[in-house]
Design an enzyme around this catalytic site. Structure first.
Site, mmCIF file in Angstrom:
data_model
loop_
_atom_site.group_PDB
_atom_site.id
_atom_site.type_symbol
_atom_site.label_atom_id
_atom_site.label_comp_id
_atom_site.label_asym_id
_atom_site.label_seq_id
_atom_site.Cartn_x
_atom_site.Cartn_y
_atom_site.Cartn_z
ATOM 1 C CB ALA A 116 36.183 -9.783 32.913
ATOM 2 C CG HIS A 117 33.171 -13.542 33.120
ATOM 3 N ND1 HIS A 117 32.711 -14.294 34.594
ATOM 4 C CD2 HIS A 117 34.321 -13.997 33.365
ATOM 5 C CE1 HIS A 117 33.738 -14.663 35.055
ATOM 6 N NE2 HIS A 117 34.810 -14.645 34.334
ATOM 7 C CG ASP A 118 29.036 -13.481 35.276
ATOM 8 O OD1 ASP A 118 27.972 -13.646 35.301
ATOM 9 O OD2 ASP A 118 30.018 -14.318 34.747
#
Length: 302
Positions: free
Chosen positions: A216-218
């Site tokens: 997922a993001h980051d």
């Protein structure tokens, strides 16, 4: 990314600027970037906002506005989260315009299958990389040398974050990118989301991922990490070097998985994992504790 000013967004979702200031990115208090514009909807976080050296501007309610440190830019809105989402969406449009002005840099030795889709701008692919059929590489992605991306894998698409934009529940657009280190190999149908507010989702050198992995993001993944099939690594998680994530494991957002840690098959991890530790179960606990408890349960069985 270029700097913005609160005054550029005056009136958006009812936003009223009290103290104008510059900021680099929208974000949350947990976002590890500088010059943030953050929403503030609860007095519980006022001290943290005022004490942060990363925050440059705040969107909050009239009731909370008097408590905001005078050094910070200030805007008020009836719904700070909705106004922040609107500002973020506008910043994302500006970031996309910036990316469109960045030509691709693809090394001549890279082997890209004709069936792969490489965005026409904002992509870097290093020497001796392989991009397989049906793979998708989106703008803001950098893939370092000698990495292999197998068929159907998507890198740099949006992650799952929602907000109210234009009065409707929407997926919030991402501003950041993805950096894939050297000698990384991602098998078929993996999905790696770009970072939400800025910076990069990172996959470290020599990390390998099995089929159908979601990053997922980051997320920040270290070197030589092994990620088995169907693993879900949720937003902002940090995975240390040489960790092992077993098949179908789920890692809650914002956690730290220590270097050399092992997450067993099917584990649902809801707490940080210490370096070198092994966790098992749903919800995951120390592997030794899990086995001890399992032995007691089996003794209780008729």
């Amino acid at each position: 990314m270029s700097l913005h000013r609160l005054s550029e967004f005056e009136g958006l979702a009812g936003l009223k600027v009290v103290r104008d200031s510059a900021f680099a990115v929208t974000g949350k208090l947990s976002t590890p970037l500088d010059d943030l514009c953050v929403p503030l909807r609860s007095e519980n976080y006022l001290g943290e906002v005022n004490g942060s050296d990363r925050v440059a501007a705040v969107i909050t309610t009239v009731a909370l506005s008097e408590g905001v440190d005078p050094r910070l830019g200030l805007a008020i809105a009836a719904d700070p989260d909705a106004a922040h989402s609107e500002v973020h969406a506008q910043c994302a449009k500006l970031r996309d315009k910036e990316l469109r002005a960045i030509p691709n840099r693809i090394d001549s030795s890279a082997d890209i299958d004709p069936g792969a889709h490489i965005a026409p701008y904002g992509v870097e692919i290093g020497p001796r990389c392989y991009i397989g059929p049906g793979a998708v590489v989106r703008p803001g992605t950098a893939i370092e040398h000698d990495s292999i991306i197998h068929s159907g894998t998507s890198i740099g698409g949006p992650g799952f974050n929602t907000g109210f934009i234009g009065g409707r529940r929407r997926i919030v657009p991402q501003l950041g990118g993805v950096r894939v280190g050297p000698f990384v190999e991602l098998l078929s149908n993996c999905c790696v989301a770009r970072s939400l507010f800025g910076g990069n989702t990172v996959i470290g050198e020599e990390t390998v991922a099995d089929n159908l992995v979601y990053i997922a993001h980051d997320v920040q993944i270290g070197r030589r990490v092994q990620i088995c099939a169907l693993v879900n690594v949720l937003g902002r998680t940090v995975v240390g070097d040489s960790a092992y994530l077993g098949p179908s494991a789920v890692i809650r957002n914002g956690l730290e998985i220590g270097a050399g840690a092992k997450v067993s098959m099917g584990a649902v991890v809801t707490e940080n994992v210490e370096p070198g530790a092994t966790v098992t179960g749903n919800f995951a606990i120390s592997h030794e504790r899990f086995l001890a408890r399992l032995r007691t349960i089996r003794k209780e069985d008729p």
